[in-house]
Design an enzyme around this catalytic site. Sequence first.
Site, PDB file in Angstrom:
ATOM      1  N   GLY A  10       0.824  -1.215   0.000  1.00  0.00           N
ATOM      2  CA  GLY A  10       0.000   0.000   0.000  1.00  0.00           C
ATOM      3  C   GLY A  10       0.857   1.264   0.000  1.00  0.00           C
ATOM      4  CG  PHE A  11       0.266   6.182  -0.353  1.00  0.00           C
ATOM      5  CD1 PHE A  11       1.385   6.723  -0.976  1.00  0.00           C
ATOM      6  CD2 PHE A  11      -0.477   6.984   0.514  1.00  0.00           C
ATOM      7  CE1 PHE A  11       1.772   8.043  -0.728  1.00  0.00           C
ATOM      8  CE2 PHE A  11      -0.102   8.296   0.764  1.00  0.00           C
ATOM      9  CZ  PHE A  11       1.038   8.833   0.151  1.00  0.00           C
ATOM     10  CB  ILE A  61      -6.982  -8.740   5.483  1.00  0.00           C
ATOM     11  CG1 ILE A  61      -7.957  -7.651   4.970  1.00  0.00           C
ATOM     12  CG2 ILE A  61      -5.573  -8.488   4.990  1.00  0.00           C
ATOM     13  CD1 ILE A  61      -7.661  -6.255   5.496  1.00  0.00           C
ATOM     14  CE  LYS A 169      -8.703   2.852   8.980  1.00  0.00           C
ATOM     15  NZ  LYS A 169      -7.791   1.711   8.710  1.00  0.00           N
TER      16      LYS A 169
HETATM   17  P1  NDP Z   1      -3.746   1.717   0.014  1.00  0.00           P
HETATM   18  O1  NDP Z   1      -5.000   1.359  -0.691  1.00  0.00           O
HETATM   19  O2  NDP Z   1      -2.590   2.136  -0.802  1.00  0.00           O
HETATM   20  O3  NDP Z   1      -3.288   0.518   0.943  1.00  0.00           O
HETATM   21  C1  NDP Z   1      -4.172  -0.408   1.479  1.00  0.00           C
HETATM   22  C2  NDP Z   1      -3.497  -1.760   1.524  1.00  0.00           C
HETATM   23  O4  NDP Z   1      -4.401  -2.728   2.090  1.00  0.00           O
HETATM   24  C3  NDP Z   1      -3.145  -2.279   0.121  1.00  0.00           C
HETATM   25  O5  NDP Z   1      -1.930  -2.972   0.189  1.00  0.00           O
HETATM   26  C4  NDP Z   1      -4.294  -3.221  -0.187  1.00  0.00           C
HETATM   27  O6  NDP Z   1      -3.963  -4.203  -1.117  1.00  0.00           O
HETATM   28  C5  NDP Z   1      -4.542  -3.814   1.198  1.00  0.00           C
HETATM   29  N1  NDP Z   1      -5.872  -4.383   1.296  1.00  0.00           N
HETATM   30  C6  NDP Z   1      -7.052  -3.709   1.337  1.00  0.00           C
HETATM   31  N2  NDP Z   1      -8.074  -4.581   1.433  1.00  0.00           N
HETATM   32  C7  NDP Z   1      -7.540  -5.816   1.458  1.00  0.00           C
HETATM   33  C8  NDP Z   1      -8.089  -7.127   1.545  1.00  0.00           C
HETATM   34  N3  NDP Z   1      -9.408  -7.349   1.655  1.00  0.00           N
HETATM   35  N4  NDP Z   1      -7.232  -8.187   1.533  1.00  0.00           N
HETATM   36  C9  NDP Z   1      -5.888  -7.989   1.409  1.00  0.00           C
HETATM   37  N5  NDP Z   1      -5.310  -6.765   1.348  1.00  0.00           N
HETATM   38  C10 NDP Z   1      -6.128  -5.696   1.363  1.00  0.00           C
HETATM   39  O7  NDP Z   1      -4.129   2.855   1.037  1.00  0.00           O
HETATM   40  P2  NDP Z   1      -3.265   3.658   2.118  1.00  0.00           P
HETATM   41  O8  NDP Z   1      -1.858   3.260   2.081  1.00  0.00           O
HETATM   42  O9  NDP Z   1      -3.625   5.063   1.947  1.00  0.00           O
HETATM   43  O10 NDP Z   1      -3.945   3.142   3.459  1.00  0.00           O
HETATM   44  C11 NDP Z   1      -3.280   2.300   4.379  1.00  0.00           C
HETATM   45  C12 NDP Z   1      -3.992   2.357   5.694  1.00  0.00           C
HETATM   46  O11 NDP Z   1      -4.002   3.698   6.166  1.00  0.00           O
HETATM   47  C13 NDP Z   1      -5.468   1.919   5.655  1.00  0.00           C
HETATM   48  O12 NDP Z   1      -5.730   1.232   6.865  1.00  0.00           O
HETATM   49  C14 NDP Z   1      -6.213   3.239   5.616  1.00  0.00           C
HETATM   50  O13 NDP Z   1      -7.509   3.125   6.137  1.00  0.00           O
HETATM   51  C15 NDP Z   1      -5.324   4.083   6.522  1.00  0.00           C
HETATM   52  N6  NDP Z   1      -5.470   5.518   6.352  1.00  0.00           N
HETATM   53  C16 NDP Z   1      -5.150   6.113   5.157  1.00  0.00           C
HETATM   54  C17 NDP Z   1      -5.272   7.482   5.016  1.00  0.00           C
HETATM   55  C18 NDP Z   1      -4.915   8.175   3.751  1.00  0.00           C
HETATM   56  O14 NDP Z   1      -5.250   9.368   3.622  1.00  0.00           O
HETATM   57  N7  NDP Z   1      -4.236   7.543   2.800  1.00  0.00           N
HETATM   58  C19 NDP Z   1      -5.773   8.318   6.128  1.00  0.00           C
HETATM   59  C20 NDP Z   1      -6.050   7.588   7.350  1.00  0.00           C
HETATM   60  C21 NDP Z   1      -5.891   6.243   7.436  1.00  0.00           C
HETATM   61  P3  NDP Z   1      -4.238  -3.946  -2.688  1.00  0.00           P
HETATM   62  O15 NDP Z   1      -3.521  -2.694  -3.038  1.00  0.00           O
HETATM   63  O16 NDP Z   1      -3.706  -5.154  -3.345  1.00  0.00           O
HETATM   64  O17 NDP Z   1      -5.709  -3.774  -2.822  1.00  0.00           O
END
Ligand code: NDP
Length: 336
Positions: A10-11, A61, A169
């Site tokens: 993820g990001f 997950i 969340k």
């Molecule tokens: P991303 O979408 O880039 O990252 C999310 C990650 O979770 C990805 O690697 C994604 O995999 C994985 N994922 C999601 N759903 C599943 C699933 N069902 N099974 C397996 N893997 C899963 O988003 P961010 O990096 O921005 O977010 C990361 C965390 O930070 C999250 O918990 C988000 O709620 C939290 N957050 C983010 C904010 C923001 O502004 N960016 C603000 C506040 C909290 P894949 O890419 O393969 O789908």
Amino acid sequence: MSVLVTGATGFIALHVVDKLLARGYTVIGTARSEERFAPFLAEFQKKYPDGKLSFEIVPDIGADDAFDHVLQAHPEITKVLHTASPFSYGLNKPFEEAYLTPAVNGTLNILKATKKYAPQVTHFVVTSSFAAVKKVGDELYTHVHTKDSWNPMTWDNVDSETAAYVVSKISAEKAARKFLEDEKPGFSLSTVNPPLVLGPQLFDVAVNETLNTSNQYIVDIAKLTDKNGTATKISSLAVDVRDVAEFHVLPLEKEAIRNQRNFIASSNFYPGEVAAIIKKNFPQYADKVLDLDDLPKKEIKFDVSSVVEPLGGYEFISLEKSVVDTLTQYFAKYPL
Ligand code: NDP
């Protein structure tokens, strides 16, 4: 010291893995598939030739016992950072299936697997959100948000995708806290509660025409053709991804911010200010980017001193730097 990072492609998580490898930790990441992690593993191997990084596959997950095989295969893991949770819109599934189930079950699955198969784990960090902190309605602008603030929304309030994400969340963080209270595992539980997370992708290979959900708001503002566009309606706080990553690693190293809710933010996010930052720093696009100075600036009040003071202070990256670094990288690939 070995650290498990869920959702490691993820990001935010890529920046977390980067900080961990830079500090000499061994990292085990989870990803949905090999196809998903392979390009990033190759980039990390170039950047850290001696770095210790491997991946395990967790396709969903939210599926029962999703993480059991990971903890069973890695008795060396002593810290867990759970970042995985759905954060993209337009998923085309019922809200519960798209957001609530993976967020809550995913969190409980990793907590249960850690307690059952990894009693050696000492610290656990969950990526929660400002979504779980922020007040709603008028209170959003009158309340001073701190690490002790809670969003009162429940699943009954969900009438849109964004609301479904917000309640997913809140529910996941509450489920984690209840697990700790009921099960009394041997590890500490800290959360990171960031608002809109901005900043560059760790690697250029992650730059797509549509960026991750939070950074896409900046691109949308740059590309606005109409002052009534959705991007002009955003009302939030902002923080840089490099600071968010740091606050995932700090609870492993500093007792002062362990076992607490680390709500962090650098500033308000006003679309008009973001447009002005873009016009100033990218003069080649000054004529294309709309002037949004006349948009109202409704301030969200916040106070992160109870999080940063125990650290002896902390200097957050500015909104301007986040926007400039994000768009410098983006425009190199996708000019306006
Ligand atoms: P991303 O979408 O880039 O990252 C999310 C990650 O979770 C990805 O690697 C994604 O995999 C994985 N994922 C999601 N759903 C599943 C699933 N069902 N099974 C397996 N893997 C899963 O988003 P961010 O990096 O921005 O977010 C990361 C965390 O930070 C999250 O918990 C988000 O709620 C939290 N957050 C983010 C904010 C923001 O502004 N960016 C603000 C506040 C909290 P894949 O890419 O393969 O789908």
